[in-house]
Enzyme design. Structure first.
Site, short mmCIF file in Angstrom:
data_model
loop_
_atom_site.label_atom_id
_atom_site.label_comp_id
_atom_site.label_asym_id
_atom_site.label_seq_id
_atom_site.Cartn_x
_atom_site.Cartn_y
_atom_site.Cartn_z
CG ASP A 86 -2.61 -25.36 48.62
OD1 ASP A 86 -1.50 -25.42 48.08
OD2 ASP A 86 -3.61 -24.88 48.06
CE LYS A 144 0.29 -23.51 41.22
NZ LYS A 144 -0.29 -22.47 40.38
CG HIS A 180 -6.24 -22.40 44.12
ND1 HIS A 180 -6.84 -23.45 43.49
CD2 HIS A 180 -5.62 -21.69 43.15
CE1 HIS A 180 -6.60 -23.40 42.19
NE2 HIS A 180 -5.86 -22.33 41.95
CB CYS A 221 -8.60 -20.70 41.21
SG CYS A 221 -8.37 -21.19 39.51
CD GLN A 269 1.12 -19.65 44.38
OE1 GLN A 269 2.26 -19.19 44.20
NE2 GLN A 269 0.35 -19.99 43.36
N1 PMP Z 1 -3.36 -24.03 45.70
C1 PMP Z 1 -2.81 -22.84 45.46
C2 PMP Z 1 -2.53 -21.91 46.63
C3 PMP Z 1 -2.46 -22.47 44.17
O1 PMP Z 1 -1.91 -21.29 43.92
C4 PMP Z 1 -2.72 -23.39 43.11
C5 PMP Z 1 -2.39 -23.03 41.67
N2 PMP Z 1 -2.77 -21.75 41.29
C6 PMP Z 1 -3.30 -24.62 43.40
C7 PMP Z 1 -3.60 -24.90 44.71
C8 PMP Z 1 -3.57 -25.64 42.36
O2 PMP Z 1 -2.37 -26.09 41.80
P1 PMP Z 1 -2.39 -27.04 40.51
O3 PMP Z 1 -3.26 -26.33 39.50
O4 PMP Z 1 -0.96 -27.11 40.10
O5 PMP Z 1 -2.96 -28.34 40.91
#
Ligand code: PMP
Length: 407
Positions: free
Chosen positions: A200, A226, A123, A364, A203
């Protein structure tokens, strides 16, 4: 006794909503999950009955709010199997947690000529902070590529690791392809070369194992929203030796020990990294979300979600004109696809007219889309309250989209 996952749906008031005159079919869980009654109540209870600023107050409400905030920290520590609650830093979410490490660890330990390794499956939150850090420092930004199945190429990674590597950052699960990454293997290889690893878990935390000691990761980041908790709160776990050695990220109140015009000393962990008034209701809501998630057996949850994912993937693969992306050995809760010759955006809009919420676009993850040479995908993503009927509604919806577009 764990609860049956089939009973989960009734815990989420929003799932009774209708959208465009259809019952809501919510398949955008990788973007954010819905919130169970337990979480809504915990936050409502805080604001109604004991709202106060924490840590410094000496009245009853402040004491109660402080206790609830710190109890939530201890709960997160137990949830992740961290050694100590002081290793749990509350942030606004995964993005802020990763930025904290990129700035703070980066400031202290990354210099010109050093190397940072991330992956092509990240991401932007776990990509851009490292890319910008490397630009600031004159360090080399490297990425582990993924193969035709959407899996990381560990042979390339092994050759990338060298004496200039300062950190490796990768996700537990790709939010675009759903690939479950071999984080333990990556950590083992990196540690053998003396390199720390940030995972990270945005997910992964809600679907998979999250035992930071078993993983042996140096940092673990996730977002509450999430995993059935509130938005605006997240967590950074770090090994104590790193958190102690890292300078503060944000500065101001709360993170200090003593302040004069010539010298500032810092508060102990984790407060050194928590400047300003914290989002007290956030950790309280997150704590309730942990209670909620832990009311289900993790292996049952995984088997249920995997079964649903396989069912959805198989149904989708049977539809002529559907392209599914990636074929990893282990995939978690993400169905990435396109209809040949149709923009993902149009598919999303037409599914929405039938009450089916999915996400479309790059998610993203522009490096993934660039590697696949596509502008974007449709992404259906699952949570524990989804069921076979939701999958059937998606499949029916896609048939209908194809019919409408053929006219
Ligand atoms: N890493 C991953 C794998 C994600 O899916 C996301 C959210 N789509 C993020 C980071 C960023 O998370 P947040 O917008 O809650 O900071």
């Amino acid at each position: 006794m764990s609860r049956s996952i089939l009973s989960a749906r009734a815990d989420f008031p929003i799932l009774k909503e209708t959208v465009n005159d259809h019952p809501l079919v919510y398949l955008d869980n990788a973007a954010t999950t819905q919130k169970p009654e337990l979480v809504l109540q915990a936050m409502d209870d805080y604001y109604r009955h004991y709202n106060a600023n924490i840590h410094r107050g000496n009245h009853a409400l402040a004491a109660r709010a402080t206790q609830a905030h710190e109890d939530a920290r201890a709960k997160v520590a137990r949830f992740l199997n961290a050694e100590d609650p002081k290793q749990i830093v509350f942030t606004r979410g995964t993005t802020e947690s990763i930025n904290l490490v990129a700035y703070s660890f980066g400031d202290a330990f990354i210099h010109e000529g050093d190397e940072v390794i991330t992956t092509q499956l990240e991401h932007h939150s776990n990509y851009v902070p490292w890319e910008l850090l490397c630009q600031r420092k004159g360090a080399k930004f490297r990425e582990i590529p993924f193969d035709e199945n959407g899996e990381l190429n560990l042979e390339v990674f092994k050759n990338m690791l060298n004496e200039r590597t300062r950190i490796v950052a990768l996700n537990q699960v790709s939010n675009s392809l759903g690939t479950v990454n071999p984080v333990e293997e990556v950590i083992r290889l990196a540690h053998a070369a003396g390199v720390p690893v940030l995972v990270d878990g945005a997910q992964g935390v809600q679907h998979l194992g999250r035992d930071v000691q078993k993983m042996d990761c140096d940092f673990y980041a996730f977002s509450s929203h999430k995993m059935y908790g509130p938005m605006g709160i997240g967590v950074l776990y770090g090994k104590e030796k790193w958190l102690e050695a890292m300078p503060p990220f944000l500065s101001g109140g709360e993170m200090i020990d003593s302040v004069t015009s010539t010298k500032v000393t810092f508060n102990v962990l984790p407060f050194k990294f928590e400047a300003g008034t914290p989002y007290v209701a956030g950790p309280i809501g997150l704590g309730a979300a942990i209670d909620y998630l832990e009311s289900f057996d993790l292996s049952e949850l995984q088997a249920y979600e995997d079964g649903l994912l396989q069912y959805g993937l198989e149904q989708l693969a049977d539809i002529p004109g559907v392209v599914i992306y990636g074929n990893p050995k282990q995939r978690s809760c993400i169905i990435p696809f396109n209809l040949e010759g149709v923009s993902a955006y149009d598919v999303g809009i037409l599914l929405d007219t039938q009450g089916v919420a999915v996400r479309t676009g790059q998610h993203c993850t522009q490096p993934i889309m660039d590697a696949l040479k596509i502008p974007g995908t449709v992404r259906a993503s699952l949570a524990l309250y989804n069921n076979k009927e939701d999958m059937d509604a998606l499949i029916k919806g896609i048939h209908r989209v194809q019919k409408i577009l053929k006219r």
